[in-house]
Scaffold this motif. Sequence first.
Motif, PDB file in Angstrom:
ATOM      1  N   PRO A  38      30.729  51.828  39.214  1.00  0.00           N
ATOM      2  CA  PRO A  38      29.828  51.174  39.283  1.00  0.00           C
ATOM      3  C   PRO A  38      30.286  49.980  40.403  1.00  0.00           C
ATOM      4  O   PRO A  38      31.410  49.687  40.329  1.00  0.00           O
ATOM      5  N   LEU A  39      29.265  49.652  41.237  1.00  0.00           N
ATOM      6  CA  LEU A  39      29.709  48.825  42.367  1.00  0.00           C
ATOM      7  C   LEU A  39      30.104  47.419  41.540  1.00  0.00           C
ATOM      8  O   LEU A  39      31.083  46.477  42.214  1.00  0.00           O
ATOM      9  N   TRP A  40      29.821  46.718  40.520  1.00  0.00           N
ATOM     10  CA  TRP A  40      30.223  45.601  40.018  1.00  0.00           C
ATOM     11  C   TRP A  40      31.537  45.748  39.325  1.00  0.00           C
ATOM     12  O   TRP A  40      32.325  44.727  39.047  1.00  0.00           O
ATOM     13  N   ASN A  41      31.908  47.140  39.300  1.00  0.00           N
ATOM     14  CA  ASN A  41      33.492  47.201  38.935  1.00  0.00           C
ATOM     15  C   ASN A  41      34.546  47.346  40.020  1.00  0.00           C
ATOM     16  O   ASN A  41      35.600  47.456  39.806  1.00  0.00           O
ATOM     17  N   LYS A  42      33.944  47.580  41.071  1.00  0.00           N
ATOM     18  CA  LYS A  42      34.817  47.915  42.340  1.00  0.00           C
ATOM     19  C   LYS A  42      35.505  46.681  42.830  1.00  0.00           C
ATOM     20  O   LYS A  42      34.582  45.476  42.985  1.00  0.00           O
ATOM     21  N   TYR A  43      36.726  46.555  43.349  1.00  0.00           N
ATOM     22  CA  TYR A  43      37.318  45.337  44.037  1.00  0.00           C
ATOM     23  C   TYR A  43      36.807  45.394  45.412  1.00  0.00           C
ATOM     24  O   TYR A  43      36.375  44.165  45.996  1.00  0.00           O
ATOM     25  N   LEU A 103      34.134  46.787  48.611  1.00  0.00           N
ATOM     26  CA  LEU A 103      32.892  47.414  48.933  1.00  0.00           C
ATOM     27  C   LEU A 103      32.779  47.966  50.190  1.00  0.00           C
ATOM     28  O   LEU A 103      33.087  46.784  50.943  1.00  0.00           O
ATOM     29  N   THR A 104      32.348  48.981  50.670  1.00  0.00           N
ATOM     30  CA  THR A 104      32.082  49.152  52.006  1.00  0.00           C
ATOM     31  C   THR A 104      30.713  48.458  52.464  1.00  0.00           C
ATOM     32  O   THR A 104      30.083  47.763  51.660  1.00  0.00           O
ATOM     33  N   ILE A 105      30.569  48.151  53.833  1.00  0.00           N
ATOM     34  CA  ILE A 105      29.473  47.579  54.176  1.00  0.00           C
ATOM     35  C   ILE A 105      27.997  47.805  53.410  1.00  0.00           C
ATOM     36  O   ILE A 105      27.084  47.293  53.102  1.00  0.00           O
ATOM     37  N   ASN A 106      27.923  49.359  53.423  1.00  0.00           N
ATOM     38  CA  ASN A 106      26.682  49.836  52.830  1.00  0.00           C
ATOM     39  C   ASN A 106      26.513  49.389  51.283  1.00  0.00           C
ATOM     40  O   ASN A 106      25.570  49.081  50.917  1.00  0.00           O
ATOM     41  N   GLU A 107      27.680  49.536  50.646  1.00  0.00           N
ATOM     42  CA  GLU A 107      27.714  49.050  49.147  1.00  0.00           C
ATOM     43  C   GLU A 107      27.472  47.581  49.039  1.00  0.00           C
ATOM     44  O   GLU A 107      26.574  47.195  48.188  1.00  0.00           O
ATOM     45  N   ALA A 108      28.231  46.768  49.821  1.00  0.00           N
ATOM     46  CA  ALA A 108      27.841  45.170  49.609  1.00  0.00           C
ATOM     47  C   ALA A 108      26.482  44.928  50.125  1.00  0.00           C
ATOM     48  O   ALA A 108      25.699  44.200  49.471  1.00  0.00           O
ATOM     49  N   ALA A 109      25.728  45.854  51.031  1.00  0.00           N
ATOM     50  CA  ALA A 109      24.578  45.456  51.266  1.00  0.00           C
ATOM     51  C   ALA A 109      23.539  45.633  50.290  1.00  0.00           C
ATOM     52  O   ALA A 109      22.520  44.860  49.750  1.00  0.00           O
TER      53      ALA A 109
END
Length: 68
Positions: free
Chosen positions: A8-13, A15-21
Amino acid sequence: MSEEKKIPLWNKYLLTINEAADYFSIGRHHLRRIVNANPGGDFYLMDGSRVLIKRIAFEKFIDETECI
């Protein structure tokens, strides 16, 4: 069959630009402008030409910023 594990995004250290967006509800182009306006910023790192956003550090950056 091997199933790809999705973190899940909230567990990643990082983020790619797309994920951060998606995570921060900020447009991809706007995120790139923020990175370009903050050379040497501590909230991202470069992997070659690829920008990776440090999720927690970017959250702190947003908390301390009045306008993005």
